[in-house]
Design an enzyme around this catalytic site. Structure first.
Site, PDB file in Angstrom:
ATOM      1  N   HIS A  17       0.806  -1.217   0.000  1.00  0.00           N
ATOM      2  CA  HIS A  17       0.000   0.000   0.000  1.00  0.00           C
ATOM      3  C   HIS A  17       0.841   1.270   0.000  1.00  0.00           C
ATOM      4  O   HIS A  17       0.379   2.328   0.419  1.00  0.00           O
ATOM      5  CB  HIS A  17      -0.967  -0.016   1.203  1.00  0.00           C
ATOM      6  CG  HIS A  17      -1.963  -1.136   1.097  1.00  0.00           C
ATOM      7  ND1 HIS A  17      -2.516  -1.760   2.189  1.00  0.00           N
ATOM      8  CD2 HIS A  17      -2.487  -1.752   0.031  1.00  0.00           C
ATOM      9  CE1 HIS A  17      -3.341  -2.713   1.787  1.00  0.00           C
ATOM     10  NE2 HIS A  17      -3.342  -2.728   0.483  1.00  0.00           N
ATOM     11  N   HIS A 104      -0.291 -16.029   7.259  1.00  0.00           N
ATOM     12  CA  HIS A 104       0.282 -14.931   6.469  1.00  0.00           C
ATOM     13  C   HIS A 104       1.571 -14.491   7.163  1.00  0.00           C
ATOM     14  O   HIS A 104       2.085 -15.209   8.035  1.00  0.00           O
ATOM     15  CB  HIS A 104      -0.726 -13.778   6.324  1.00  0.00           C
ATOM     16  CG  HIS A 104      -0.573 -13.055   5.011  1.00  0.00           C
ATOM     17  ND1 HIS A 104       0.504 -12.246   4.739  1.00  0.00           N
ATOM     18  CD2 HIS A 104      -1.345 -13.052   3.903  1.00  0.00           C
ATOM     19  CE1 HIS A 104       0.399 -11.769   3.508  1.00  0.00           C
ATOM     20  NE2 HIS A 104      -0.718 -12.241   2.968  1.00  0.00           N
ATOM     21  N   ASP A 355      -6.865 -13.132  -3.713  1.00  0.00           N
ATOM     22  CA  ASP A 355      -6.914 -14.187  -4.723  1.00  0.00           C
ATOM     23  C   ASP A 355      -7.425 -15.473  -4.070  1.00  0.00           C
ATOM     24  O   ASP A 355      -6.828 -15.942  -3.094  1.00  0.00           O
ATOM     25  CB  ASP A 355      -5.496 -14.448  -5.258  1.00  0.00           C
ATOM     26  CG  ASP A 355      -4.994 -13.309  -6.118  1.00  0.00           C
ATOM     27  OD1 ASP A 355      -5.470 -13.175  -7.245  1.00  0.00           O
ATOM     28  OD2 ASP A 355      -4.130 -12.541  -5.635  1.00  0.00           O
TER      29      ASP A 355
HETATM   30  C1  LIG Z   1       0.324 -13.918  -7.436  1.00  0.00           C
HETATM   31  C2  LIG Z   1       0.133 -14.040  -5.952  1.00  0.00           C
HETATM   32  C3  LIG Z   1      -1.003 -13.508  -5.379  1.00  0.00           C
HETATM   33  C4  LIG Z   1      -1.233 -13.624  -4.005  1.00  0.00           C
HETATM   34  N1  LIG Z   1      -2.390 -13.135  -3.487  1.00  0.00           N
HETATM   35  C5  LIG Z   1      -2.647 -13.328  -2.170  1.00  0.00           C
HETATM   36  C6  LIG Z   1      -3.878 -12.899  -1.606  1.00  0.00           C
HETATM   37  O1  LIG Z   1      -4.726 -12.336  -2.290  1.00  0.00           O
HETATM   38  N2  LIG Z   1      -4.083 -13.113  -0.281  1.00  0.00           N
HETATM   39  C7  LIG Z   1      -3.156 -13.743   0.507  1.00  0.00           C
HETATM   40  O2  LIG Z   1      -3.380 -13.940   1.675  1.00  0.00           O
HETATM   41  N3  LIG Z   1      -1.986 -14.156  -0.014  1.00  0.00           N
HETATM   42  C8  LIG Z   1      -1.709 -13.978  -1.312  1.00  0.00           C
HETATM   43  N4  LIG Z   1      -0.500 -14.396  -1.828  1.00  0.00           N
HETATM   44  C9  LIG Z   1       0.454 -15.060  -0.955  1.00  0.00           C
HETATM   45  C10 LIG Z   1       1.054 -14.175   0.118  1.00  0.00           C
HETATM   46  O3  LIG Z   1       1.759 -13.105  -0.418  1.00  0.00           O
HETATM   47  C11 LIG Z   1       1.960 -15.051   1.001  1.00  0.00           C
HETATM   48  O4  LIG Z   1       1.336 -16.239   1.307  1.00  0.00           O
HETATM   49  C12 LIG Z   1       2.296 -14.364   2.292  1.00  0.00           C
HETATM   50  O5  LIG Z   1       3.114 -13.271   2.045  1.00  0.00           O
HETATM   51  C13 LIG Z   1       3.036 -15.266   3.272  1.00  0.00           C
HETATM   52  O6  LIG Z   1       4.224 -15.725   2.734  1.00  0.00           O
HETATM   53  P1  LIG Z   1       4.507 -17.263   2.492  1.00  0.00           P
HETATM   54  O7  LIG Z   1       3.221 -17.881   2.026  1.00  0.00           O
HETATM   55  O8  LIG Z   1       5.528 -17.277   1.408  1.00  0.00           O
HETATM   56  O9  LIG Z   1       4.958 -17.850   3.784  1.00  0.00           O
HETATM   57  C14 LIG Z   1      -0.267 -14.280  -3.198  1.00  0.00           C
HETATM   58  C15 LIG Z   1       0.893 -14.797  -3.790  1.00  0.00           C
HETATM   59  C16 LIG Z   1       1.090 -14.696  -5.155  1.00  0.00           C
HETATM   60  C17 LIG Z   1       2.315 -15.296  -5.774  1.00  0.00           C
END
Ligand SMILES: Cc1cc2nc3c(=O)[nH]c(=O)nc-3n(C[C@H](O)[C@H](O)[C@H](O)COP(=O)(O)O)c2cc1C
Length: 413
Positions: A17, A104, A355
């Site tokens: 943000h 998260h 997503d």
């Molecule tokens: C293209 C893309 C879109 C993402 N969109 C979301 C989202 O809308 N909501 C969410 O909680 N995590 C989303 N993520 C994942 C988070 O960024 C991620 O799970 C979070 O930062 C924690 O990190 P880790 O899962 O690598 O441990 C997305 C990841 C990618 C690659």
């Protein structure tokens, strides 16, 4: 760290943000023709709001080249790339003021830095990957012109819905009962898919799974997760074609080690495998080995490709293919029992736009990270070769130390 690569060094900046996100690339070869459109195509494939299967956050993600080019040509100096964050709504996140979102990065960022971005995922958000995709698009352009290298990723599974066994990567093919019976893992259909798949073909399907029936089932699965205020994971498979042999920096920077590093740095990744991957543990060596053959171009190649194009951490000239597992996104709008930062038990129903499944949008991110690995290895190998070429040739080495002349290879056939 926020920097990836040694020769083609990419530093990304930005949070979910803040006013802008982007990257600075140091080490891009000079003399490469480059326009914003060359970068924009991949950014637009990554942007949110592309279909019902992705987050509705509406960002155009238009790239602005800040430096490092003039008259559409790279100068060899650092390239600055900037994309404005436009559709941010920090107020959507007030319920997470008290609650770290389960699975998260809110809690771990706070534990690590003692302070965190006040809303959204901050630096852990997938907004950060814009810088990677932009830098990867430039790397790809160089690789395509210099070597004809092609990188194509596609979705191979969503939840428990996989590509059918005949077109699926090795790990998705069911094992026969007989321990030594070899499944048709590298089926001709899968090999054909790897050698012919294009981005245009992949993009015909909003799920980015290039198989009509599977795409339809995946779409329903993602929509089911979305309607239930839930999320679902999946896998992405990527192929890199026309990679020259000899890339990779043993021992710690083996090609697959760098590829694994690159892929597992993408948010939400949980698994990486190359070639036969875990399936390779089930197939006896006598069947798993890739026999050498003389190829049409007069070079030694292999008749099968369980190795995924890498042996000893060095590319062998065959197609490189690998698969990445993405977890179900953490932020879901259904109620979850959890605890506040102070330990008070409670219920969190997150808001914001998210997503339901990340794999359709992860495809260009995987391609970008693959390009960053390949260009770094290309520049390293060219530096080595360039330096070696400055020395006088040694003609007295025993044959066991050098590659035999080509005529000899042909005679032996
Ligand atoms: C293209 C893309 C879109 C993402 N969109 C979301 C989202 O809308 N909501 C969410 O909680 N995590 C989303 N993520 C994942 C988070 O960024 C991620 O799970 C979070 O930062 C924690 O990190 P880790 O899962 O690598 O441990 C997305 C990841 C990618 C690659």
């Amino acid at each position: 760290m926020s920097t990836f690569g040694s020769y083609y060094r990419v530093t990304t900046f930005g949070e979910s943000h803040c006013s802008s996100v982007g990257a600075i690339i140091d080490g891009c070869p000079p003399g490469l023709q480059l326009t914003p459109e060359d970068i924009q195509t991949q950014l637009s494939r990554r942007r949110p709001g592309q279909s019902d299967l992705t987050t509705p956050r509406n960002e155009k993600d238009l790239v602005h080249i800040q430096s490092g080019t003039e008259h559409g040509v790279t100068l060899g100096t650092p390239i600055g790339l900037l994309v404005k964050n436009e559709d941010h709504r920090p107020k959507d996140y007030t319920e997470t003021d008290l609650y770290p979102r389960p699975s998260h990065a809110d809690y771990t960022y706070l534990e690590k830095y003692g302070v965190k971005a006040s809303s959204g995922g901050g630096r852990s958000s997938a907004r950060e990957t814009i810088g990677r995709v932009a830098a990867g698009a430039i790397a790809e352009r160089f690789l395509k012109i210099a070597y004809g290298i092609e990188i194509v990723a596609f979705v191979t599974s969503v939840g428990k819905i996989h590509l059918p066994a005949n077109v699926a990567p090795p790990a998705l093919v069911p094992s026969p009962e007989d321990e030594d019976e070899v499944e048709d893992s590298l089926s001709p259909e899968f090999q054909k898919l790897l050698s012919t798949i294009t981005r245009e073909e992949v993009d015909k399907y909003p799920s980015r799974c290039p198989h009509q029936e599977t795409h339809e089932r995946m779409t329903k699965r993602i929509m089911r997760a979305k309607d239930a205020n839930d999320s679902i994971g999946g896998t992405v498979t990527c192929v890199i074609r026309n990679v020259p042999s000899g890339l990779g920096e043993p021992v710690f920077d083996k090609f697959e080690a760098k590829l694994g590093h690159a892929m597992l740095s993408i948010p939400a990744t949980k698994a990486f495998e190359i070639g036969s991957g875990f399936k390779g543990t089930e197939v006896p060596g006598s069947k798993h080995n890739d026999p050498f053959v003389l190829k049409d171009d007069g070079k030694l190649g292999t008749s099968s490709n369980w190795s995924g194009g890498v042996q000893g951490g060095i590319t062998n000239g065959e197609d490189i293919y690998f698969r990445i597992g993405f977890k179900s996104p953490a932020t879901i709008t259904q109620e979850q029992k959890t605890a506040q930062y102070d330990g008070t038990p409670g219920t969190l129903a997150a808001r914001g736009r998210h997503d339901p499944c990340v794999v359709p949008r992860a495809v260009p991110i995987v391609e970008a990270m693959a390009a960053l690995v390949v260009i770094d290895m290309v520049l390293a190998q060219n530096a080595r070769k360039g330096a070696a070429a400055l020395l006088p040739a040694i003609t007295t080495l025993p044959l066991t130390m050098v590659m035999p002349p080509k005529e000899k290879l042909v005679q032996q056939q």
